[in-house]
Design an enzyme around this catalytic site. Structure first.
Site, PDB file in Angstrom:
ATOM      1  N   TYR A   1     -15.065   4.084  -2.245  1.00 32.08           N
ATOM      2  CA  TYR A   1     -14.125   2.966  -2.269  1.00 32.08           C
ATOM      3  C   TYR A   1     -14.379   2.033  -3.460  1.00 32.08           C
ATOM      4  O   TYR A   1     -13.703   2.137  -4.473  1.00 32.08           O
ATOM      5  CB  TYR A   1     -14.162   2.173  -0.948  1.00 32.08           C
ATOM      6  CG  TYR A   1     -12.927   1.329  -0.786  1.00 32.08           C
ATOM      7  CD1 TYR A   1     -11.801   1.814  -0.128  1.00 32.08           C
ATOM      8  CD2 TYR A   1     -12.846   0.058  -1.341  1.00 32.08           C
ATOM      9  CE1 TYR A   1     -10.638   1.062  -0.013  1.00 32.08           C
ATOM     10  CE2 TYR A   1     -11.692  -0.704  -1.241  1.00 32.08           C
ATOM     11  CZ  TYR A   1     -10.598  -0.205  -0.573  1.00 32.08           C
ATOM     12  OH  TYR A   1      -9.449  -0.953  -0.486  1.00 32.08           O
TER      13      TYR A   1
ATOM     14  N   VAL B   1      -8.625  -1.013  11.381  1.00 31.73           N
ATOM     15  CA  VAL B   1      -7.838   0.203  11.554  1.00 31.73           C
ATOM     16  C   VAL B   1      -6.452  -0.035  10.966  1.00 31.73           C
ATOM     17  O   VAL B   1      -5.759  -0.990  11.329  1.00 31.73           O
ATOM     18  CB  VAL B   1      -7.712   0.577  13.043  1.00 31.73           C
ATOM     19  CG1 VAL B   1      -6.880   1.847  13.199  1.00 31.73           C
ATOM     20  CG2 VAL B   1      -9.091   0.765  13.671  1.00 31.73           C
TER      21      VAL B   1
ATOM     22  N   ALA C   1       0.871  -1.182   0.000  1.00 27.06           N
ATOM     23  CA  ALA C   1       0.000   0.000   0.000  1.00 27.06           C
ATOM     24  C   ALA C   1       0.900   1.222   0.000  1.00 27.06           C
ATOM     25  O   ALA C   1       1.716   1.403   0.900  1.00 27.06           O
ATOM     26  CB  ALA C   1      -0.918   0.007   1.221  1.00 27.06           C
TER      27      ALA C   1
END
Length: 395
Positions: free
Chosen positions: A235, A275, A140
């Site tokens: 998204y 998270v 990422a």
């Protein structure tokens, strides 16, 4: 140095070495508590191995399967008067604990998109690991320098084709507010796919193949997310979602290549909302996660990264397990999140949340605890008032 958390926006700019090590130990203890995973990989390459799902994948491979692991990441090292990033400390702790148990662990800190890093990693694998049984692609990044053209591509979190407005929460201040985002341009859509799509994953597999380092029956897995309809405009149907579509197209080509090696396979695993540094940056998603945590903890179905990855390895990839693919050929390890009762309850809570009732209707406290835990804060057994040495060299 006494190290305290300092949060700026959706990033904590400090990290605690002992806290990160304690977090790694928690993950190791969990994996060991679930027992050995039979039929697991011998040699594992994790691209994006220092935080989140990639880190937990490496922990699971090493301590659940006894695998040799090679980790690739891009983290800021520590020095005599500057803290390293959490991923830097995580990797040191994992490596120390793996080697203490006689497990091979080798690390490469650099730009995984580059040809140079690929060459260095492949040379090391050829030298002392051998053919790879499992490649985890969990990268990422906000940007990518293309290895052929030198062009810099930057990913964006934007809707496609129309403006988007919804609700979000400032997780630090606890303020619920409306957010509006203009649609992405064609260039931004293409750039996001260049960063977050499957081109680099495919390049890694091709490089390993050309070096003769793909084991018979090898598996490669990349991670994705779909989520509920309330997040889709930003998204699933936004720039990131289109990039994930590219990832899935690449998966088909990679799977064909791996099938040539004793029936190998490439898979997409759709994981649960958690998270992370990436999810914290996405408008709307932190509020959804705070609600989701409240619901799933009450039902006893909540999972963190390590629980997700241990279940992925043990129940979908190895142990002779059926991957239980959906109609699009994806593993759905987000199955507990997407249960009808969970989503129905979340849809009921969503429009009711305000700044005033945030703590009552959501698990914003748990969100903040998980956020800080990623950086080594709030771990039991750590005295955060005691001075610690910030400089930890990579081993």
């Amino acid at each position: 140095m006494v190290i305290k958390p300092r949060v700026r926006g959706f990033v904590c700019v400090t990290s605690h070495p002992e806290g990160c090590a304690a977090h790694i130990q928690q993950q190791i203890d969990y994996v060991k508590s679930k027992g050995s995973i039979s039929g697991g990989p011998k040699n594992v390459l994790v691209i994006g191995s220092s935080t989140g799902f990639g880190l937990s994948s490496r922990v699971t491979a090493a301590f659940g399967c006894g695998s040799k692991t090679v980790g690739v990441f891009y983290e800021r090292p520590s020095d005599e008067d500057r803290l390293g990033t959490a991923g830097w400390y995580n990797t040191i702790a994992l490596t120390e604990k793996a080697r203490a148990e006689g497990l091979y662990a080798r690390n490469f800190n650099g730009d995984a998109f580059s040809n140079e890093v690929k060459s260095n990693v492949i040379a090391a694998i050829k030298e002392d690991v051998g053919p790879i049984d499992l490649v985890i692609y969990s990268l990422a990044s906000p940007r990518r320098t293309h290895p052929d053209t030198g062009a810099v591509h930057k990913s964006v979190l934007k809707p496609v084709g129309k403006s988007y407005s919804s609700r979000t929460v400032d997780t630090d201040k606890g303020i619920v507010s409306d957010v509006a985002i203009e649609p992405a341009t064609d260039e931004e859509i293409a750039d996001t796919a260049a960063v977050m799509g499957g081109d680099d994953w495919e390049r890694w597999i091709t490089a390993l193949d050309e070096a003769g380092l793909i084991a018979e029956g090898a598996t490669s897995v990349a991670y994705s997310y779909i989520g509920p309809e309330i997040t889709w405009d930003i998204y699933k149907n936004g720039t990131i979602g289109l990039a994930k579509n590219h990832l899935e197209e690449s998966c088909i080509r990679i799977s064909s290549k791996l099938k040539e090696h004793g029936g190998g396979r490439a898979l997409i695993s759709v994981n649960k909302a958690l998270v992370s540094q990436a999810s914290s940056a996405i408008p709307v998603v932190p509020l959804y996660i705070s609600i989701l945590y409240k619901i799933m903890k009450a039902k006893g179905t909540h999972e963190g990264c390590i629980e997700q990855m241990q279940r992925l390895f043990a129940e979908r990839l190895f142990n002779g397990a059926d991957p239980q693919l959906d109609e699009s050929g994806r593993i759905r390890i987000d199955d507990l999140e997407m249960q009808d009762d969970v989503q129905a309850e979340g849809a009921t809570i969503w429009p009711q949340v305000t700044t005033e009732n945030l703590a009552e209707l959501t698990d914003i406290v748990g969100y903040r605890e998980e956020f800080l835990k990623m950086f080594g804060f709030g771990l039991p057994g750590i005295d955060y008032e005691v001075s610690t040495e910030p400089h930890r060299p990579m081993i």
